[in-house]
Design a protein around this motif. Structure first.
Motif, PDB file in Angstrom:
ATOM      1  N   PRO A  65       8.373  18.993  20.598  1.00  0.00           N
ATOM      2  CA  PRO A  65       9.463  19.965  20.424  1.00  0.00           C
ATOM      3  C   PRO A  65      10.758  19.442  21.030  1.00  0.00           C
ATOM      4  O   PRO A  65      10.744  18.688  22.009  1.00  0.00           O
ATOM      5  N   GLU A  66      11.879  19.862  20.439  1.00  0.00           N
ATOM      6  CA  GLU A  66      13.192  19.440  20.919  1.00  0.00           C
ATOM      7  C   GLU A  66      13.988  20.601  21.512  1.00  0.00           C
ATOM      8  O   GLU A  66      15.183  20.465  21.772  1.00  0.00           O
ATOM      9  N   SER A  67      13.312  21.725  21.720  1.00  0.00           N
ATOM     10  CA  SER A  67      13.963  22.890  22.316  1.00  0.00           C
ATOM     11  C   SER A  67      12.883  23.870  22.746  1.00  0.00           C
ATOM     12  O   SER A  67      11.710  23.742  22.371  1.00  0.00           O
ATOM     13  N   PHE A  68      13.265  24.866  23.524  1.00  0.00           N
ATOM     14  CA  PHE A  68      12.313  25.901  23.913  1.00  0.00           C
ATOM     15  C   PHE A  68      11.855  26.699  22.697  1.00  0.00           C
ATOM     16  O   PHE A  68      10.690  27.107  22.620  1.00  0.00           O
ATOM     17  N   SER A  69      12.739  26.920  21.743  1.00  0.00           N
ATOM     18  CA  SER A  69      12.350  27.684  20.554  1.00  0.00           C
ATOM     19  C   SER A  69      11.333  26.910  19.729  1.00  0.00           C
ATOM     20  O   SER A  69      10.371  27.501  19.210  1.00  0.00           O
ATOM     21  N   GLU A  70      11.503  25.586  19.600  1.00  0.00           N
ATOM     22  CA  GLU A  70      10.521  24.792  18.867  1.00  0.00           C
ATOM     23  C   GLU A  70       9.176  24.773  19.580  1.00  0.00           C
ATOM     24  O   GLU A  70       8.126  24.792  18.938  1.00  0.00           O
ATOM     25  N   LEU A  71       9.206  24.747  20.905  1.00  0.00           N
ATOM     26  CA  LEU A  71       7.956  24.809  21.662  1.00  0.00           C
ATOM     27  C   LEU A  71       7.263  26.135  21.414  1.00  0.00           C
ATOM     28  O   LEU A  71       6.036  26.186  21.197  1.00  0.00           O
ATOM     29  N   ALA A  72       8.031  27.233  21.432  1.00  0.00           N
ATOM     30  CA  ALA A  72       7.462  28.559  21.214  1.00  0.00           C
ATOM     31  C   ALA A  72       6.866  28.709  19.820  1.00  0.00           C
ATOM     32  O   ALA A  72       5.874  29.417  19.632  1.00  0.00           O
ATOM     33  N   GLU A  73       7.467  28.035  18.848  1.00  0.00           N
ATOM     34  CA  GLU A  73       6.988  28.129  17.462  1.00  0.00           C
ATOM     35  C   GLU A  73       5.777  27.241  17.199  1.00  0.00           C
ATOM     36  O   GLU A  73       5.113  27.378  16.167  1.00  0.00           O
ATOM     37  N   SER A  74       5.482  26.341  18.138  1.00  0.00           N
ATOM     38  CA  SER A  74       4.369  25.413  17.956  1.00  0.00           C
ATOM     39  C   SER A  74       3.064  26.000  18.482  1.00  0.00           C
ATOM     40  O   SER A  74       3.039  27.069  19.094  1.00  0.00           O
ATOM     41  N   ASP A  75       1.978  25.257  18.242  1.00  0.00           N
ATOM     42  CA  ASP A  75       0.674  25.639  18.769  1.00  0.00           C
ATOM     43  C   ASP A  75       0.338  24.870  20.045  1.00  0.00           C
ATOM     44  O   ASP A  75      -0.801  24.916  20.523  1.00  0.00           O
ATOM     45  N   LEU A  76       1.305  24.159  20.589  1.00  0.00           N
ATOM     46  CA  LEU A  76       1.067  23.339  21.777  1.00  0.00           C
ATOM     47  C   LEU A  76       0.760  24.196  22.996  1.00  0.00           C
ATOM     48  O   LEU A  76       1.363  25.251  23.199  1.00  0.00           O
ATOM     49  N   GLN A  77      -0.182  23.715  23.785  1.00  0.00           N
ATOM     50  CA  GLN A  77      -0.562  24.398  25.020  1.00  0.00           C
ATOM     51  C   GLN A  77       0.006  23.629  26.210  1.00  0.00           C
ATOM     52  O   GLN A  77      -0.176  22.416  26.328  1.00  0.00           O
ATOM     53  N   VAL A  78       0.695  24.349  27.083  1.00  0.00           N
ATOM     54  CA  VAL A  78       1.346  23.719  28.221  1.00  0.00           C
ATOM     55  C   VAL A  78       0.815  24.293  29.530  1.00  0.00           C
ATOM     56  O   VAL A  78       0.360  25.437  29.585  1.00  0.00           O
ATOM     57  N   VAL A  79       0.888  23.471  30.574  1.00  0.00           N
ATOM     58  CA  VAL A  79       0.555  23.914  31.925  1.00  0.00           C
ATOM     59  C   VAL A  79       1.852  23.923  32.726  1.00  0.00           C
ATOM     60  O   VAL A  79       2.598  22.938  32.723  1.00  0.00           O
ATOM     61  N   ILE A  80       2.106  25.034  33.395  1.00  0.00           N
ATOM     62  CA  ILE A  80       3.296  25.144  34.230  1.00  0.00           C
ATOM     63  C   ILE A  80       2.873  25.559  35.638  1.00  0.00           C
ATOM     64  O   ILE A  80       1.700  25.861  35.886  1.00  0.00           O
TER      65      ILE A  80
END
Length: 327
Positions: free
Chosen positions: A138-153
């Motif tokens: 993703p190249e932005s927070f919106s693209e990350l939100a639209e993806s199925d990627l799982q993140v650890v924060i």
């Protein structure tokens, strides 16, 4: 007749040991790990200080301040190393820290004139991924939100990267930050207490991405000869972190603490940072940065909330984060 001589020798050795001053530095877990900067810095400083430098692990960055606040004037710490600009105002309000009295120029993206806190490294927060499993980052927070990627924060209440992410979203999106978090809530696999736990999950393949730094891929490239890790470049820009140290006003070793803060600005400290803490040094060493750092992404926009404004921004951002992730 040997026994009295042996006893006297043991007594003398004990007296010498007892007279060795001890400097206690509270810092975060990864700093004191065997692969972190702590062991090398301890050895280098002890060569010049005639002292016993003791690093005390106190959780992740934000947990350091909580511990010192809890201990108050009774704290055994002489120095706290691992706060950042988002925590400086809150730390100052405690009245537990003393001015450093140091003069120095720093190689930072921003000017530095604070009388209490001294920087030792800096970097940009970023989401790190494996190029072999994530082909279209993703190249932005919106693209990350639209993806199925799982993140650890990381948890912003105990971790400086976790808090940095809150400030990043809030600085980049302002009044729309709550909506951004609502969109990201499905992507958050889990929230860890600190950075080490989160990054460990990522390298074990339990998540697609992890909140870390633009410099994190340098570790894999230089230490492991692995170029499969990268940091995603976001069009909103990236939030800047400047990590700082400060001495406690009630330190039992104020002169030794000042000596350490001076040492912190030298090559003996700064040259260790790039390949152990995997951040940019606050004072670039004479030999420059290690080969491999030139491959790292360079954000076009650096985001940073003024230290004095950080507590107010943090409170609003934390409420938005808690609301979004509780749904």
């Amino acid at each position: 007749m040997k026994y009295p001589l042996i006893a006297a020798g043991i007594c003398l050795a004990g007296m010498v040991h007892a007279e060795t001053p001890v400097l206690k530095v509270y810092t975060y877990d990864s700093f004191v790990s065997e692969w972190g900067p702590g062991p090398q810095i301890e050895a280098a400083f002890e060569e010049t200080c005639r002292c016993d430098l003791q690093f005390v692990s106190a959780g992740d960055g934000a947990a350091l301040l909580a511990r010192v606040q809890l201990e108050g004037a009774r704290s055994d710490a002489d120095i706290v190393l691992g706060l950042d600009t988002n925590l400086m105002a809150a730390a100052s309000e405690t009245g537990l820290f003393a001015e450093h009295g140091q003069t120095a120029d720093f190689d930072l993206p921003i000017a530095w004139e604070d009388a209490t806190f001294l920087p030792y490294d800096w970097g940009y927060f970023a989401f790190v991924y494996d190029k072999e499993t994530v082909s279209n980052p993703p190249e932005s927070f919106s693209e990350l939100a639209e993806s199925d990627l799982q993140v650890v924060i990381q948890d912003p209440r105990s971790s400086t990267p976790g808090l940095g992410l809150l400030m990043w979203v809030k600085h980049a999106h302002g009044d729309q930050a709550a909506e951004v978090w609502q969109g990201l809530s499905d992507n958050v696999l889990t929230v860890t207490k600190g950075w080490s736990e989160a990054y460990g999950m990522f390298v074990e393949g339990e998540a697609d991405m992890v909140l870390s730094y633009t410099t994190s891929p340098a570790y894999h490239l230089i230490a492991e000869e692995d170029d499969s890790k990268a940091a995603a470049l976001f069009e909103e820009g990236h939030y800047l972190q400047v990590e700082v140290a400060a001495k406690l006003a009630n330190s039992d070793q104020p002169e030794l603490a000042d000596q350490f803060l001076s040492f912190m600005q030298t090559d003996g400290f700064q040259s260790v940072i790039p390949t152990t803490n995997w951040m940019y040094p606050a004072n670039e060493p004479e030999g420059g940065l290690p080969k491999g750092f030139e491959t790292l992404i360079q954000p076009e926009t650096a985001l940073l909330t003024a230290p004095e404004d950080a507590p107010t921004v943090r409170d609003a951002a934390l409420e938005e984060w808690l609301t979004a992730l509780s749904r």
